[in-house]
Design a protein around this motif. Structure first.
Motif, PDB file in Angstrom:
ATOM      1  N   TYR A   1       0.854  -1.193   0.000  1.00 17.94           N
ATOM      2  CA  TYR A   1       0.000   0.000   0.000  1.00 17.94           C
ATOM      3  C   TYR A   1       0.887   1.239   0.000  1.00 17.94           C
ATOM      4  O   TYR A   1       1.905   1.283   0.683  1.00 17.94           O
ATOM      5  CB  TYR A   1      -0.932  -0.006   1.216  1.00 17.94           C
ATOM      6  CG  TYR A   1      -1.988  -1.086   1.116  1.00 17.94           C
ATOM      7  CD1 TYR A   1      -3.218  -0.830   0.521  1.00 17.94           C
ATOM      8  CD2 TYR A   1      -1.734  -2.365   1.596  1.00 17.94           C
ATOM      9  CE1 TYR A   1      -4.172  -1.832   0.412  1.00 17.94           C
ATOM     10  CE2 TYR A   1      -2.691  -3.371   1.491  1.00 17.94           C
ATOM     11  CZ  TYR A   1      -3.908  -3.100   0.895  1.00 17.94           C
ATOM     12  OH  TYR A   1      -4.844  -4.094   0.779  1.00 17.94           O
ATOM     13  N   THR A   2       0.483   2.234  -0.776  1.00 19.99           N
ATOM     14  CA  THR A   2       1.218   3.495  -0.795  1.00 19.99           C
ATOM     15  C   THR A   2       0.969   4.222   0.522  1.00 19.99           C
ATOM     16  O   THR A   2       0.059   3.851   1.274  1.00 19.99           O
ATOM     17  CB  THR A   2       0.756   4.384  -1.970  1.00 19.99           C
ATOM     18  OG1 THR A   2      -0.599   4.775  -1.748  1.00 19.99           O
ATOM     19  CG2 THR A   2       0.902   3.673  -3.300  1.00 19.99           C
TER      20      THR A   2
ATOM     21  N   ASN B   1      -0.552   6.824   0.968  1.00 19.12           N
ATOM     22  CA  ASN B   1      -1.931   7.322   0.927  1.00 19.12           C
ATOM     23  C   ASN B   1      -2.967   6.212   1.004  1.00 19.12           C
ATOM     24  O   ASN B   1      -4.164   6.478   0.924  1.00 19.12           O
ATOM     25  CB  ASN B   1      -2.169   8.137  -0.348  1.00 19.12           C
ATOM     26  CG  ASN B   1      -1.376   9.416  -0.346  1.00 19.12           C
ATOM     27  OD1 ASN B   1      -0.993   9.925   0.710  1.00 19.12           O
ATOM     28  ND2 ASN B   1      -1.117   9.937  -1.528  1.00 19.12           N
TER      29      ASN B   1
ATOM     30  N   HIS C   1      -3.275   3.524  -1.173  1.00 18.44           N
ATOM     31  CA  HIS C   1      -3.662   2.931  -2.456  1.00 18.44           C
ATOM     32  C   HIS C   1      -2.965   1.579  -2.626  1.00 18.44           C
ATOM     33  O   HIS C   1      -1.743   1.489  -2.494  1.00 18.44           O
ATOM     34  CB  HIS C   1      -3.288   3.844  -3.627  1.00 18.44           C
ATOM     35  CG  HIS C   1      -3.996   5.156  -3.594  1.00 18.44           C
ATOM     36  ND1 HIS C   1      -5.331   5.289  -3.871  1.00 18.44           N
ATOM     37  CD2 HIS C   1      -3.546   6.403  -3.319  1.00 18.44           C
ATOM     38  CE1 HIS C   1      -5.688   6.556  -3.767  1.00 18.44           C
ATOM     39  NE2 HIS C   1      -4.608   7.262  -3.418  1.00 18.44           N
ATOM     40  N   PRO C   2      -3.748   0.512  -2.930  1.00 19.92           N
ATOM     41  CA  PRO C   2      -3.135  -0.799  -3.120  1.00 19.92           C
ATOM     42  C   PRO C   2      -2.358  -0.870  -4.432  1.00 19.92           C
ATOM     43  O   PRO C   2      -2.796  -0.351  -5.458  1.00 19.92           O
ATOM     44  CB  PRO C   2      -4.325  -1.764  -3.151  1.00 19.92           C
ATOM     45  CG  PRO C   2      -5.541  -0.936  -3.236  1.00 19.92           C
ATOM     46  CD  PRO C   2      -5.193   0.482  -3.003  1.00 19.92           C
ATOM     47  N   VAL C   3      -1.201  -1.531  -4.388  1.00 18.58           N
ATOM     48  CA  VAL C   3      -0.384  -1.764  -5.573  1.00 18.58           C
ATOM     49  C   VAL C   3       0.195  -3.182  -5.470  1.00 18.58           C
ATOM     50  O   VAL C   3       0.673  -3.586  -4.421  1.00 18.58           O
ATOM     51  CB  VAL C   3       0.734  -0.709  -5.747  1.00 18.58           C
ATOM     52  CG1 VAL C   3       1.655  -0.674  -4.556  1.00 18.58           C
ATOM     53  CG2 VAL C   3       1.511  -0.934  -7.026  1.00 18.58           C
TER      54      VAL C   3
ATOM     55  N   TRP D   1      -2.841  -1.806  -9.917  1.00  7.43           N
ATOM     56  CA  TRP D   1      -3.257  -0.826  -8.914  1.00  7.43           C
ATOM     57  C   TRP D   1      -4.713  -1.040  -8.508  1.00  7.43           C
ATOM     58  O   TRP D   1      -5.486  -1.653  -9.236  1.00  7.43           O
ATOM     59  CB  TRP D   1      -3.116   0.592  -9.471  1.00  7.43           C
ATOM     60  CG  TRP D   1      -1.701   1.005  -9.670  1.00  7.43           C
ATOM     61  CD1 TRP D   1      -0.932   0.817 -10.786  1.00  7.43           C
ATOM     62  CD2 TRP D   1      -0.859   1.666  -8.724  1.00  7.43           C
ATOM     63  NE1 TRP D   1       0.333   1.311 -10.593  1.00  7.43           N
ATOM     64  CE2 TRP D   1       0.403   1.854  -9.340  1.00  7.43           C
ATOM     65  CE3 TRP D   1      -1.045   2.127  -7.428  1.00  7.43           C
ATOM     66  CZ2 TRP D   1       1.468   2.468  -8.701  1.00  7.43           C
ATOM     67  CZ3 TRP D   1       0.018   2.741  -6.789  1.00  7.43           C
ATOM     68  CH2 TRP D   1       1.247   2.911  -7.426  1.00  7.43           C
ATOM     69  N   GLY D   2      -5.064  -0.530  -7.325  1.00  7.40           N
ATOM     70  CA  GLY D   2      -6.458  -0.481  -6.878  1.00  7.40           C
ATOM     71  C   GLY D   2      -7.058  -1.844  -6.584  1.00  7.40           C
ATOM     72  O   GLY D   2      -6.394  -2.769  -6.111  1.00  7.40           O
ATOM     73  N   LYS D   3      -8.352  -1.957  -6.881  1.00  7.29           N
ATOM     74  CA  LYS D   3      -9.106  -3.177  -6.596  1.00  7.29           C
ATOM     75  C   LYS D   3      -8.559  -4.368  -7.382  1.00  7.29           C
ATOM     76  O   LYS D   3      -8.542  -5.491  -6.900  1.00  7.29           O
ATOM     77  CB  LYS D   3     -10.585  -2.950  -6.923  1.00  7.29           C
ATOM     78  CG  LYS D   3     -11.481  -4.029  -6.433  1.00  7.29           C
ATOM     79  CD  LYS D   3     -11.540  -4.041  -4.925  1.00  7.29           C
ATOM     80  CE  LYS D   3     -12.562  -5.034  -4.437  1.00  7.29           C
ATOM     81  NZ  LYS D   3     -12.407  -5.312  -3.022  1.00  7.29           N
TER      82      LYS D   3
ATOM     83  N   GLU E   1      -5.717  -5.830  -5.401  1.00  4.53           N
ATOM     84  CA  GLU E   1      -6.191  -6.612  -4.256  1.00  4.53           C
ATOM     85  C   GLU E   1      -6.789  -7.947  -4.703  1.00  4.53           C
ATOM     86  O   GLU E   1      -6.528  -8.982  -4.090  1.00  4.53           O
ATOM     87  CB  GLU E   1      -7.211  -5.804  -3.457  1.00  4.53           C
ATOM     88  CG  GLU E   1      -6.604  -4.621  -2.738  1.00  4.53           C
ATOM     89  CD  GLU E   1      -7.622  -3.783  -2.000  1.00  4.53           C
ATOM     90  OE1 GLU E   1      -7.260  -3.275  -0.917  1.00  4.53           O
ATOM     91  OE2 GLU E   1      -8.769  -3.616  -2.487  1.00  4.53           O
ATOM     92  N   ASN E   2      -7.592  -7.927  -5.789  1.00  2.00           N
ATOM     93  CA  ASN E   2      -8.188  -9.167  -6.286  1.00  2.00           C
ATOM     94  C   ASN E   2      -7.121 -10.160  -6.731  1.00  2.00           C
ATOM     95  O   ASN E   2      -7.214 -11.352  -6.440  1.00  2.00           O
ATOM     96  CB  ASN E   2      -9.148  -8.878  -7.442  1.00  2.00           C
ATOM     97  CG  ASN E   2     -10.421  -8.217  -6.971  1.00  2.00           C
ATOM     98  OD1 ASN E   2     -10.764  -8.262  -5.791  1.00  2.00           O
ATOM     99  ND2 ASN E   2     -11.117  -7.582  -7.883  1.00  2.00           N
TER     100      ASN E   2
ATOM    101  N   GLU F   1      -4.066  -2.921 -16.968  1.00  2.00           N
ATOM    102  CA  GLU F   1      -5.231  -2.056 -17.164  1.00  2.00           C
ATOM    103  C   GLU F   1      -6.507  -2.860 -17.240  1.00  2.00           C
ATOM    104  O   GLU F   1      -7.589  -2.325 -17.131  1.00  2.00           O
ATOM    105  CB  GLU F   1      -5.041  -1.212 -18.423  1.00  2.00           C
ATOM    106  CG  GLU F   1      -3.899  -0.227 -18.243  1.00  2.00           C
ATOM    107  CD  GLU F   1      -3.954   0.916 -19.229  1.00  2.00           C
ATOM    108  OE1 GLU F   1      -4.450   0.726 -20.351  1.00  2.00           O
ATOM    109  OE2 GLU F   1      -3.476   2.002 -18.856  1.00  2.00           O
TER     110      GLU F   1
END
Length: 152
Positions: free
Chosen positions: A19-20, A22, A24-26, A54-56, A59-60, A98
Protein backbone atom coordinates in the motif's frame (compact mmCIF):
# COMPACT_ATOMS: atom_id res chain seq x y z
CA UNK A 1 -0.96 6.30 -30.57
CA UNK A 2 -1.54 2.84 -29.19
CA UNK A 3 0.06 1.42 -26.06
CA UNK A 4 -1.69 -1.89 -25.44
CA UNK A 5 -0.29 -5.37 -24.73
CA UNK A 6 -2.23 -8.54 -24.00
CA UNK A 7 -0.42 -11.40 -22.31
CA UNK A 8 -1.31 -14.95 -21.34
CA UNK A 9 1.31 -16.53 -19.15
CA UNK A 10 2.11 -18.08 -15.80
CA UNK A 11 2.86 -16.23 -12.60
CA UNK A 12 6.52 -16.89 -11.87
CA UNK A 13 6.25 -15.27 -8.44
CA UNK A 14 3.62 -14.64 -5.82
CA UNK A 15 1.62 -11.45 -6.25
CA UNK A 16 3.18 -8.99 -3.78
CA UNK A 17 0.55 -6.57 -2.43
CA UNK A 18 1.65 -3.30 -0.82
CA UNK A 19 0.00 0.00 0.00
CA UNK A 20 1.22 3.49 -0.79
CA UNK A 21 1.48 6.02 2.06
CA UNK A 22 -1.93 7.32 0.93
CA UNK A 23 -3.43 3.82 1.25
CA UNK A 24 -3.66 2.93 -2.46
CA UNK A 25 -3.13 -0.80 -3.12
CA UNK A 26 -0.38 -1.76 -5.57
CA UNK A 27 0.58 -5.30 -6.61
CA UNK A 28 3.83 -6.36 -8.26
CA UNK A 29 4.37 -9.74 -9.91
CA UNK A 30 6.41 -11.47 -12.60
CA UNK A 31 4.81 -13.18 -15.57
CA UNK A 32 6.53 -15.96 -17.54
CA UNK A 33 5.76 -15.93 -21.25
CA UNK A 34 6.88 -18.88 -23.37
CA UNK A 35 8.18 -17.94 -26.80
CA UNK A 36 6.26 -19.47 -29.71
CA UNK A 37 9.34 -20.28 -31.79
CA UNK A 38 11.91 -22.68 -30.35
CA UNK A 39 15.62 -21.90 -30.45
CA UNK A 40 18.09 -23.73 -32.72
CA UNK A 41 18.21 -26.65 -30.24
CA UNK A 42 14.43 -27.06 -30.36
CA UNK A 43 13.90 -25.68 -26.85
CA UNK A 44 11.25 -23.10 -26.11
CA UNK A 45 12.59 -20.22 -24.05
CA UNK A 46 10.59 -17.98 -21.72
CA UNK A 47 10.64 -14.25 -21.10
CA UNK A 48 9.93 -12.91 -17.62
CA UNK A 49 8.22 -9.54 -17.42
CA UNK A 50 7.53 -7.31 -14.43
CA UNK A 51 3.89 -6.27 -14.06
CA UNK A 52 2.23 -3.76 -11.75
CA UNK A 53 -1.48 -3.56 -10.86
CA UNK A 54 -3.26 -0.83 -8.91
CA UNK A 55 -6.46 -0.48 -6.88
CA UNK A 56 -9.11 -3.18 -6.60
CA UNK A 57 -7.48 -5.17 -9.40
CA UNK A 58 -4.28 -5.38 -7.31
CA UNK A 59 -6.19 -6.61 -4.26
CA UNK A 60 -8.19 -9.17 -6.29
CA UNK A 61 -5.07 -10.55 -7.90
CA UNK A 62 -3.24 -10.85 -4.56
CA UNK A 63 -6.24 -12.59 -2.95
CA UNK A 64 -7.11 -14.98 -5.80
CA UNK A 65 -3.85 -15.93 -7.50
CA UNK A 66 -0.68 -17.76 -6.60
CA UNK A 67 2.61 -18.65 -8.23
CA UNK A 68 2.14 -21.00 -11.20
CA UNK A 69 -1.38 -19.85 -12.11
CA UNK A 70 -2.04 -19.04 -15.74
CA UNK A 71 -3.56 -15.61 -16.29
CA UNK A 72 -4.57 -13.34 -19.14
CA UNK A 73 -4.09 -9.61 -18.66
CA UNK A 74 -4.31 -6.41 -20.65
CA UNK A 75 -1.46 -3.97 -20.01
CA UNK A 76 0.31 -0.88 -21.20
CA UNK A 77 4.08 -0.35 -21.30
CA UNK A 78 5.53 2.27 -18.98
CA UNK A 79 9.16 3.32 -18.65
CA UNK A 80 10.30 5.33 -15.67
CA UNK A 81 13.71 6.40 -14.46
CA UNK A 82 15.45 7.33 -11.25
CA UNK A 83 18.94 8.10 -10.05
CA UNK A 84 20.62 5.36 -8.00
CA UNK A 85 23.00 5.85 -5.05
CA UNK A 86 25.99 6.02 -7.39
CA UNK A 87 24.38 8.91 -9.29
CA UNK A 88 23.63 6.84 -12.39
CA UNK A 89 20.30 7.12 -14.19
CA UNK A 90 18.43 3.79 -14.10
CA UNK A 91 15.56 3.01 -16.47
CA UNK A 92 12.80 0.57 -15.51
CA UNK A 93 10.27 -0.80 -17.99
CA UNK A 94 7.08 -2.22 -16.49
CA UNK A 95 3.75 -3.45 -17.79
CA UNK A 96 0.89 -1.71 -16.01
CA UNK A 97 -2.24 -3.87 -15.74
CA UNK A 98 -5.23 -2.06 -17.16
CA UNK A 99 -7.54 -4.99 -17.48
CA UNK A 100 -7.77 -8.26 -15.64
CA UNK A 101 -10.22 -10.04 -17.90
CA UNK A 102 -9.44 -13.68 -17.10
CA UNK A 103 -7.43 -16.01 -15.02
CA UNK A 104 -7.27 -19.76 -15.24
CA UNK A 105 -6.58 -21.79 -12.16
CA UNK A 106 -4.42 -24.73 -13.15
CA UNK A 107 -4.81 -27.77 -10.93
CA UNK A 108 -1.49 -28.78 -9.46
CA UNK A 109 -1.17 -32.56 -9.64
CA UNK A 110 -0.41 -34.24 -6.33
CA UNK A 111 2.48 -36.68 -6.19
CA UNK A 112 1.48 -40.26 -5.50
CA UNK A 113 -1.62 -39.99 -7.68
CA UNK A 114 0.29 -40.20 -10.96
CA UNK A 115 -2.01 -42.76 -12.57
CA UNK A 116 -5.31 -41.07 -11.77
CA UNK A 117 -3.84 -37.64 -12.54
CA UNK A 118 -2.63 -38.82 -15.94
CA UNK A 119 -6.02 -40.37 -16.72
CA UNK A 120 -7.82 -37.19 -15.67
CA UNK A 121 -5.43 -35.06 -17.71
CA UNK A 122 -5.92 -37.32 -20.76
CA UNK A 123 -9.72 -37.25 -20.46
CA UNK A 124 -9.68 -33.46 -20.10
CA UNK A 125 -7.54 -33.17 -23.21
CA UNK A 126 -10.03 -35.31 -25.15
CA UNK A 127 -12.98 -33.17 -24.02
CA UNK A 128 -11.43 -29.87 -25.10
CA UNK A 129 -10.37 -29.60 -28.75
CA UNK A 130 -7.38 -27.44 -29.45
CA UNK A 131 -7.94 -23.87 -30.61
CA UNK A 132 -5.11 -24.24 -33.13
CA UNK A 133 -6.66 -25.17 -36.51
CA UNK A 134 -3.28 -26.52 -37.68
CA UNK A 135 -2.72 -28.75 -34.65
CA UNK A 136 -1.24 -32.07 -35.72
CA UNK A 137 0.43 -30.88 -38.90
CA UNK A 138 4.21 -31.31 -38.84
CA UNK A 139 6.63 -28.51 -39.57
CA UNK A 140 7.11 -28.01 -43.29
CA UNK A 141 4.14 -30.21 -44.18
CA UNK A 142 1.76 -28.82 -46.83
CA UNK A 143 -1.74 -28.01 -45.64
CA UNK A 144 -4.60 -28.74 -48.00
CA UNK A 145 -6.93 -25.71 -47.90
CA UNK A 146 -9.57 -24.94 -50.50
CA UNK A 147 -9.38 -21.34 -51.83
CA UNK A 148 -13.14 -21.01 -51.22
CA UNK A 149 -12.55 -21.53 -47.50
CA UNK A 150 -10.24 -18.53 -47.16
CA UNK A 151 -11.82 -15.32 -45.75
CA UNK A 152 -9.89 -13.02 -48.11
Amino acid sequence: MLNNCVFVGRLSSEVELKYTPNGHPVAVFNLALTRAIPDKNGEKKADFIRCVAWGKVAENMANQLSKGDTIGIQTRVQTRNYENQQGQKVYVTEFIVEGFPTFIKVKKWESGNGNSAQKQKKSEAQNFPTADPFFGYGQGQPIDINDDDLPF
